[in-house]
Design a protein around this motif. Structure first.
Motif, short mmCIF file in Angstrom:
data_model
loop_
_atom_site.label_atom_id
_atom_site.label_comp_id
_atom_site.label_asym_id
_atom_site.label_seq_id
_atom_site.Cartn_x
_atom_site.Cartn_y
_atom_site.Cartn_z
N ILE A 1 2.56 44.58 0.68
CA ILE A 1 3.84 44.79 1.34
C ILE A 1 3.79 44.28 2.78
O ILE A 1 4.77 43.73 3.30
N GLY A 2 2.65 44.45 3.45
CA GLY A 2 2.50 43.90 4.79
C GLY A 2 2.68 42.39 4.80
O GLY A 2 3.32 41.83 5.69
N GLN A 3 2.12 41.72 3.79
CA GLN A 3 2.26 40.27 3.69
C GLN A 3 3.72 39.88 3.47
O GLN A 3 4.23 38.92 4.07
N VAL B 1 0.65 34.84 -3.96
CA VAL B 1 0.01 34.73 -5.27
C VAL B 1 0.18 36.06 -5.98
O VAL B 1 -0.22 37.10 -5.45
N ARG B 2 0.78 36.05 -7.17
CA ARG B 2 0.90 37.30 -7.92
C ARG B 2 0.02 37.32 -9.15
O ARG B 2 -0.34 38.38 -9.65
N GLU C 1 -6.36 34.02 -1.53
CA GLU C 1 -5.58 34.28 -0.33
C GLU C 1 -4.11 34.36 -0.72
O GLU C 1 -3.60 33.53 -1.46
N GLY C 2 -3.43 35.36 -0.23
CA GLY C 2 -2.01 35.50 -0.54
C GLY C 2 -1.73 36.39 -1.73
O GLY C 2 -0.56 36.62 -2.07
N TYR C 3 -2.78 36.95 -2.37
CA TYR C 3 -2.54 37.85 -3.50
C TYR C 3 -1.91 39.13 -2.97
O TYR C 3 -2.43 39.77 -2.05
N TYR C 4 -0.78 39.53 -3.56
CA TYR C 4 -0.06 40.67 -3.01
C TYR C 4 0.13 41.82 -4.00
O TYR C 4 0.87 42.77 -3.73
N SER D 1 -9.99 51.86 -0.80
CA SER D 1 -10.65 50.73 -0.14
C SER D 1 -10.15 49.42 -0.74
O SER D 1 -10.12 49.25 -1.96
N ASN D 2 -9.75 48.52 0.14
CA ASN D 2 -9.32 47.19 -0.26
C ASN D 2 -10.53 46.42 -0.79
O ASN D 2 -11.55 46.30 -0.11
N VAL D 3 -10.43 45.90 -2.03
CA VAL D 3 -11.58 45.19 -2.62
C VAL D 3 -11.24 43.73 -2.91
O VAL D 3 -11.86 43.11 -3.78
N ARG D 4 -10.29 43.16 -2.18
CA ARG D 4 -9.96 41.76 -2.39
C ARG D 4 -11.18 40.87 -2.21
O ARG D 4 -11.39 39.91 -2.96
N GLY D 5 -11.99 41.17 -1.21
CA GLY D 5 -13.19 40.37 -0.99
C GLY D 5 -14.21 40.53 -2.09
O GLY D 5 -14.87 39.55 -2.50
N LEU D 6 -14.35 41.74 -2.63
CA LEU D 6 -15.35 41.99 -3.67
C LEU D 6 -15.01 41.29 -4.98
O LEU D 6 -15.92 40.93 -5.74
N VAL D 7 -13.72 41.12 -5.27
CA VAL D 7 -13.35 40.47 -6.54
C VAL D 7 -12.95 39.02 -6.33
O VAL D 7 -12.49 38.36 -7.26
N SER D 8 -13.12 38.52 -5.11
CA SER D 8 -12.78 37.13 -4.76
C SER D 8 -11.31 36.82 -5.05
O SER D 8 -10.97 35.79 -5.64
#
Length: 424
Positions: A165-167, A187-188, A284-287, A274-281
């Motif tokens: 939502i911030g994005q 990216v959805r 960029e832009g996934y919302y 905890s945001n795990v965007r980095g852990l699952v690769s």
């Protein structure tokens, strides 16, 4: 504050501004399904005016939906396996939008008045569980008598987390300021996210609050001096203490000291996402949703009587387990259940951080928000939210409903004692 009047326009549905915007269905991930269909609300308050804020933001929202068109859709049943999807057909769909005006100026007193806060949002008919026919996103823009304005956002958590939502809000702001395209391409659908399997934190053994368990609303600022002392005490050359860990440790400990527990060995639990965007690769832009919930358990006596640095260690140890909480194995059933021992609602404390997820970066033409405000529709367990600092103030703004009235004074006394002493 009882004389304040908020006048709302009739709600309308806002869809993508360009014809030919793609339609179709978007599959939900495990993260989405585990988040569940529940409403989340936030308020961005702006003390600098812009021209025609409701119309300006409505037009920018419509342009943003060209790129974020799935948000215009509705929940629907998926294939025979029963999975839910979001379907956008372009017919009779869109984001619900309301323009409004308030007969008061933007100030701290107004933003702390619960009746007014409730009027600054558009609400789902069933505030506890949006239906499949409801929009995924509701937005209300309210102009104040001073020229400032507020953007109230309510969304169905099953489709996006706070980072997403911030994005979106940043993209709307960029388009409102005249940019031709959002700076981040949304990216959805992301295969890395879709194949990840988050661990489940089971809440079946946690008693939820009842209507009789009235929590007092507190608007606090944790000063940078206290945060700095805890970070210095709890950090090391090899591992620093974060602002999140320092603030959460202080609040959890002060609360444990304020709430008298008959048995010192009674369990208390701290739950956080905890945001795990980095852990699952994640791309960029996934919302969509991409976080997991963690739980720290200890006895009330341990949290109350330990040094604050030891409470930080409890939180840090749980965060370090995140990498082991994920699996990329497609043959996995996707559920690694984590059971909690039986806990009373009042001994369970939820925390969320809205810092560093882009909410305070939204700019619709008059600058960033002067503050980000939480609006709680329902108290399931006592909770607090770490927000970006209010304009003109240092430290971390904390909005909470985590204490009954009889425990507030003791909690504030404990917090003041930690703030004023050189010993942490």
């Amino acid at each position: 504050m009882s004389n304040i009047v908020v006048t709302k326009s009739s709600p309308l549905l806002v869809g993508p501004s360009e014809p030919g915007t793609p339609t179709g269905s978007t599959r939900l991930s495990w993260f989405d399904e585990l988040s569940g269909s529940s409403p989340v609300s936030l308020l961005l308050v702006f003390d600098k005016p812009i021209a025609n804020p409701a119309e300006t933001i409505r037009r920018a929202l419509s342009r943003a939906l060209v790129h974020y068109y799935p948000i215009s859709g509705r929940l629907a049943a998926g294939s025979a396996d029963g999975d839910e999807v979001v379907t956008y057909t372009g017919e009779g769909q869109g984001v619900l939008f309301v323009g409004a005006s308030a007969s008061c100026a933007v100030d701290d007193e107004a933003m702390s008045a619960a009746p007014l806060l409730s009027d600054l949002y558009a609400h789902y008919p069933d505030e506890l569980c949006p239906s499949h026919t409801d929009p995924l996103l509701l937005m209300q823009v309210t102009e104040f008598s001073c020229g400032g304005f507020a953007v109230g956002v309510t969304w169905n958590h099953i489709f996006a987390d706070g980072t997403g939502i911030g994005q979106l809000l940043q993209a709307i702001g960029e388009l409102a300021r005249g940019m031709p395209l959002p700076s981040v391409a949304p990216v959805r659908w992301d295969e890395s996210v879709m194949t990840a399997r988050p661990r489940v934190l089971t809440l079946a053994d946690v008693e939820f609050l009842t209507d009789e368990d009235d929590m007092v609303f507190l608007d606090l600022t944790i000063p940078p001096s206290l945060i700095g002392r805890v970070k210095a005490e709890a950090g090391s050359d090899s591992e620093r203490c974060t602002v999140f860990e320092a603030v959460v440790a202080v609040l959890w400990q002060c609360r444990a000291r304020a709430v008298s527990v008959p048995e010192g060995h009674a369990a208390t639990s701290l739950m956080f996402g905890s945001n795990v965007r980095g852990l699952v690769s994640a791309a960029e832009g996934y919302y969509g949703n991409c976080y997991i919930s963690e739980s720290v358990q200890a006895t009330s006596a341990h949290v109350a009587n330990s040094d604050t640095k030891d409470v930080v260690k409890l939180i840090k140890a749980t965060k370090q387990k995140l990498r082991g909480a994920m699996t990329k194995n497609n043959d996995d059933d996707g559920v690694n259940s984590v059971q909690q021992q039986r806990l009373s609602a009042y001994n369970t404390l939820g925390v969320s951080s809205w810092r560093n997820i882009g909410l305070d970066a939204a700019d619709f033409g008059g600058g960033r928000p002067s503050r980000v405000v939480l609006y709680a529709m329902q108290d399931i367990v006592p909770f607090f939210v770490l927000c970006p600092p209010c304009k003109g103030k240092d430290g971390v703004n904390v909005l909470s409903r985590m204490l009954k009235k009889e425990h507030v004074d003791r909690f504030l006394h404990e917090l003041e004692a930690l703030t004023s002493t050189e010993r942490v």
